[in-house]
Design a protein around this motif. Sequence first.
Motif, PDB file in Angstrom:
ATOM      1  N   GLY A 243      46.925 -43.670  89.007  1.00 41.36           N
ATOM      2  CA  GLY A 243      48.287 -43.247  88.747  1.00 41.36           C
ATOM      3  C   GLY A 243      48.442 -42.999  87.257  1.00 41.36           C
ATOM      4  O   GLY A 243      47.634 -42.303  86.642  1.00 41.36           O
ATOM      5  N   LYS A 244      49.445 -43.596  86.637  1.00 41.10           N
ATOM      6  CA  LYS A 244      49.666 -43.447  85.202  1.00 41.10           C
ATOM      7  C   LYS A 244      49.112 -44.626  84.404  1.00 41.10           C
ATOM      8  O   LYS A 244      49.264 -44.680  83.176  1.00 41.10           O
ATOM      9  N   THR A 245      48.461 -45.567  85.085  1.00 35.85           N
ATOM     10  CA  THR A 245      47.998 -46.787  84.434  1.00 35.85           C
ATOM     11  C   THR A 245      46.513 -46.705  84.096  1.00 35.85           C
ATOM     12  O   THR A 245      45.688 -46.356  84.949  1.00 35.85           O
ATOM     13  N   LEU A 246      46.168 -47.034  82.858  1.00 30.59           N
ATOM     14  CA  LEU A 246      44.773 -47.073  82.433  1.00 30.59           C
ATOM     15  C   LEU A 246      44.104 -48.292  83.051  1.00 30.59           C
ATOM     16  O   LEU A 246      44.509 -49.426  82.818  1.00 30.59           O
ATOM     17  N   SER A 247      43.083 -48.059  83.879  1.00 27.70           N
ATOM     18  CA  SER A 247      42.414 -49.171  84.557  1.00 27.70           C
ATOM     19  C   SER A 247      41.155 -49.616  83.827  1.00 27.70           C
ATOM     20  O   SER A 247      40.797 -50.794  83.847  1.00 27.70           O
ATOM     21  N   SER A 248      40.452 -48.683  83.176  1.00 26.54           N
ATOM     22  CA  SER A 248      39.248 -49.050  82.432  1.00 26.54           C
ATOM     23  C   SER A 248      38.874 -47.917  81.502  1.00 26.54           C
ATOM     24  O   SER A 248      39.384 -46.799  81.616  1.00 26.54           O
TER      25      SER A 248
ATOM     26  N   PHE B 269      47.105 -47.571  95.287  1.00 20.90           N
ATOM     27  CA  PHE B 269      47.251 -46.290  95.966  1.00 20.90           C
ATOM     28  C   PHE B 269      47.468 -45.136  94.983  1.00 20.90           C
ATOM     29  O   PHE B 269      47.674 -43.999  95.379  1.00 20.90           O
ATOM     30  N   GLY B 270      47.440 -45.465  93.691  1.00 22.26           N
ATOM     31  CA  GLY B 270      47.644 -44.433  92.686  1.00 22.26           C
ATOM     32  C   GLY B 270      46.493 -43.432  92.658  1.00 22.26           C
ATOM     33  O   GLY B 270      45.341 -43.775  92.939  1.00 22.26           O
TER      34      GLY B 270
END
Length: 243
Positions: free
Chosen positions: A107-112, A142-143
Amino acid sequence: MNFEITSVLLEVLKPYLENAIVDISTDNTDWRNRSYKSDLVTIDANNHVGFEVFENEIIAYYFTDHYHFEDYTSELQDGEENYIERAKHFLKELFEYKIQKVEYYKGKTLSSEKYFVIYHDGREDECIGNTWYGLSEFINPFGKKSIRSTTWQFDKSKGVFTTRQPKSVDPNAIEVIDINEDCYIEILKNHNAYTYDIMEIDFDDYFGMYYWAPAINIIPSGLYDTKDNAINAAYEALKCRGK
């Protein structure tokens, strides 16, 4: 400086630092404002690039990541380099080659995010930095997955890292004319004839970096009997494209 190792590392980087603003702090404090003994060397403050030397450890800082080199001399196997040699090798590669940062989003979130060294022949080294943010931020499982890439290269002429590839002029050019920061003309001579190349900055979406390439939609260069005629033809080509 507190440690001789600091001078050793700076000597390794000397070929790159002629135009850099190097700051060395020997009176440092931690996040609790407690003093400790180290040499903190900042080379590119805006991009957080530098290194810190402790009695038995070196930390290399680059962009949003860092790498530890600790003294495990007693545990080294035959042929293994000590931590100083490994730090020298790491820092030299950091300044010599392109450094690519790849960000992974849900989604809009930085995961790594990961960092890679890109060698002159295009090879990518194994990952030199890897940070996962799963425990610090909420990530929507689900992003939609997406990837963003940014590539830095050290510009010796400016003494900083940049996402803009430094100008690389044809060594056979007899004259170079800067049109602006994004465009320049190269004049070349072959036997008794003159030609021109027009180079301009473009953007590579995959690597996330600006690079120099032959200008598009330009009238191809012909052969000219004088250098001035080649220059005038190059200006005319740019003028025609502008129309």
